[in-house]
Design an enzyme around this catalytic site. Structure first.
Site: not given
Length: 560
Positions: A62, A99, A153, A155, A305
């Site tokens: 982010d 994500c 992470k 995800h 992103n």
């Protein structure tokens, strides 16, 4: 060599004992100097038997387009600025707006429409993951002798064991499975009462590491330990997917020091988180040098992103935010830093997409890409390293057939070629076309963060004519998407709609299953983790077969 081994062992011990330390802060041993430290690193990396480079891929979460020093941010990022200045800045670099999509495209080299993950993200309670028939980047690197490690992470789904990182090509995994969670406690609630612990070491919950350490620092410690224990003469792939700077907005107190003047509390917290991340990347770089990896390494930095303005991120002067197909959602901070680059200190303005890392890194690693793997990425190493033209001329940003349809979209508005109610976006050369509902479309300037609370009065907005579902921009001439050209160039619109239609013919069905109540961490020892078991499925199907047989026999008796 024995002395080298002892010293390396001591370094690991010091990491384990003292935790998160910058190499600059470590005290020198008796008779040791900075020169001997550097020599030790060079000796460890000397005589590499292979030309295969060490690959370090760092993915921030982010981070807004403006949120790096060299893009004019008020947030200081000296490490990122230095690494980028000495490497190659990617200034026409694209990712996905959220994500899971960016991560899946990085690890497979395929667009979302070719993995079934074209809608939203993978939710914690969904029986869904990156499809198992997709070959991953770490799997391909393992084939050519790489040691593969992931920190951070994931995800990409975990509902069954086969979906876990260690089953998808990574030798080791340390990090979180979900999209977000508390930076200190590593707990995450998906909804009221559906809460669990989310920190893993390989395939098990890492309760031993639950020491209240801030995740950015904890992940960096782990990276340092991996580098300290690995042999730098053998190629390593390190995928470091930091949780920062994703919400919740949390940071250690000392990182707020330089940002007391920022009144907006979200922006202030975000700045502290980014400052901590910048320091972490400095420590990773120092560890690469210390242990003899750096001279034969390629460091790639990318955001997953665009930033989320309501959570402190800034994409100015780009339009839109995370979760949208405006440039602010998909144009990312990115650079490559490596002693192996030919054109160091340059800027690459050629078209580059996150799918391109898959073929680029496999080729650099001297691996093979099977002809039956239908990739959407291109090998762009010569583009980055030597300044050559990019082989890429287009990007399918996405086609999402189940996203909320635009009320006024129609086949007629799409010249009978495309239903403009469908959310989609495509880039071909200089042109970018959007259809359907592209998402939040404001420009959010720095002044928007000047007050204590979120203030949208400073935002710039455009009132489109009622019923608009098609936009066309010349991104090279108008990177901020201020002048819609769809009415002026209908032939270009038709060509891009045709290209969308061609892509759509290759799409696989969307994978977005409803939530499964068995995913509740309460049923799994309080931990988020795999809940689907193959034998359960078998038992169910056997049971249903048995029930059908019984019913058949009953019906026979009745008939008799």
């Amino acid at each position: 060599m024995l002395a080298v081994g002892v010293l390396a062992g001591l370094s690991v011990l010091s990491l384990l004992t003292y935790g998160y330390l910058s190499w600059d802060s470590l005290e020198l041993g008796p008779g040791e100097t900075e020169a001997t430290r550097t020599r030790l690193g060079e000796e460890l990396g000397a005589g590499a038997p292979s030309s295969q480079p060490h690959i370090i891929f760092i993915l921030a979460d982010d981070q807004g387009f403006r949120d790096v020093g060299y893009h004019g941010s008020e947030i200081r990022t000296p490490t990122l600025d230095k690494l980028a200045a000495e490497g190659v800045k990617l200034e026409n670099y694209y990712v996905q707006p959220m994500c899971t999509p960016s991560r899946s495209q990085f690890i497979t080299g395929k667009y979302q429409i070719h993995t079934g993950l074209q809608h939203s993200i993978i939710r914690p309670t969904q029986p869904n993951c990156l499809p198992l028939d997709n070959v991953t980047l770490p799997q391909k690197l393992k084939e050519v002798g790489y040691s593969t490690h992931m920190v951070g992470k994931w995800h990409l789904g975990f509902y069954r064991r086969e979906c876990m990182p260690t089953q998808r090509g990574f030798d080791t995994f340390f990090g979180s499975l979900l999209g977000s969670g508390d930076y200190y406690t590593h707990f995450k609630c998906d909804s009221p009462g559906i809460c669990g612990y989310d920190l893993y070491e390989n395939d098990n919950a890492a309760w031993d590491h639950d020491n209240g350490i801030y995740s950015t620092q904890m992940y960096t410690q782990k990276v340092q330990q991996i580098l300290a224990s690995h042999n730098p003469r053998k190629p390593v792939f390190l995928y470091i997917a930091y949780q920062a700077v994703h919400s919740p907005l949390q940071a250690p107190g000392e990182y707020f020091e330089h940002y007391r003047s920022i009144n907006n509390i979200n922006r202030r917290r975000y700045a502290a988180m980014l400052a901590c991340l910048d320091e972490a990347i400095n420590n990773v770089t120092l560890a690469l040098k210390k242990y003899g990896y750096y001279e034969n390494s390629i460091i790639i930095y990318s955001s997953d992103n665009g930033g989320q303005p309501m959570a402190g991120g800034s994409n100015w002067p780009l339009r839109g935010s995370k979760g949208t197909y405006w440039e602010g959602g998909i144009r990312a901070v990115g650079f490559v830093h490596s002693p192996l680059l030919k054109n160091k200190g340059s800027v690459c303005k050629e078209l580059v997409h996150i799918t391109d890392w898959f073929p680029t890194l496999i080729t650099l690693a001297e691996g093979q890409i099977n002809e039956d793997i239908q990739l959407d990425g291109y090998d762009i190493w010569e583009t980055i390293s030597e300044g050559r033209r990019s082989p890429r001329v287009d990007i399918l940003h996405n086609i999402d057939p189940i996203y909320t349809k635009a009320k006024n979209g129609s086949w007629a508005a799409g010249y009978g070629i495309w239903n403009t109610a469908i959310q989609s976006a495509i880039r071909v050369n200089h042109w970018k076309l959007l259809t359907g509902n592209p998402g939040y479309s404001d420009w959010v300037p720095p002044q928007a963060f000047s007050n204590a609370g979120p203030n949208r009065w400073h935002n710039e907005r455009v009132s489109w004519s009622a019923g608009k579902t098609v936009w066309l921009f010349n991104i090279t001439a108008d990177p901020y998407e201020r002048v819609d050209l769809s009415a002026r160039y209908p032939d270009v619109v038709k060509q891009l709609l045709q290209r969308l239609s061609q892509f759509n013919k290759t799409a696989v069905p969307v994978r977005y299953p409803p939530k499964d109540p068995r995913s509740n961490p309460k049923l799994n020892g309080g931990v988020w983790g795999p809940w689907f078991k193959e034998d359960e499925k078998k038992k169910k199907s056997d049971k249903s077969k048995g029930a059908k047989k019984q019913k058949k026999n009953k019906n026979k008796k009745k008939a008799n």
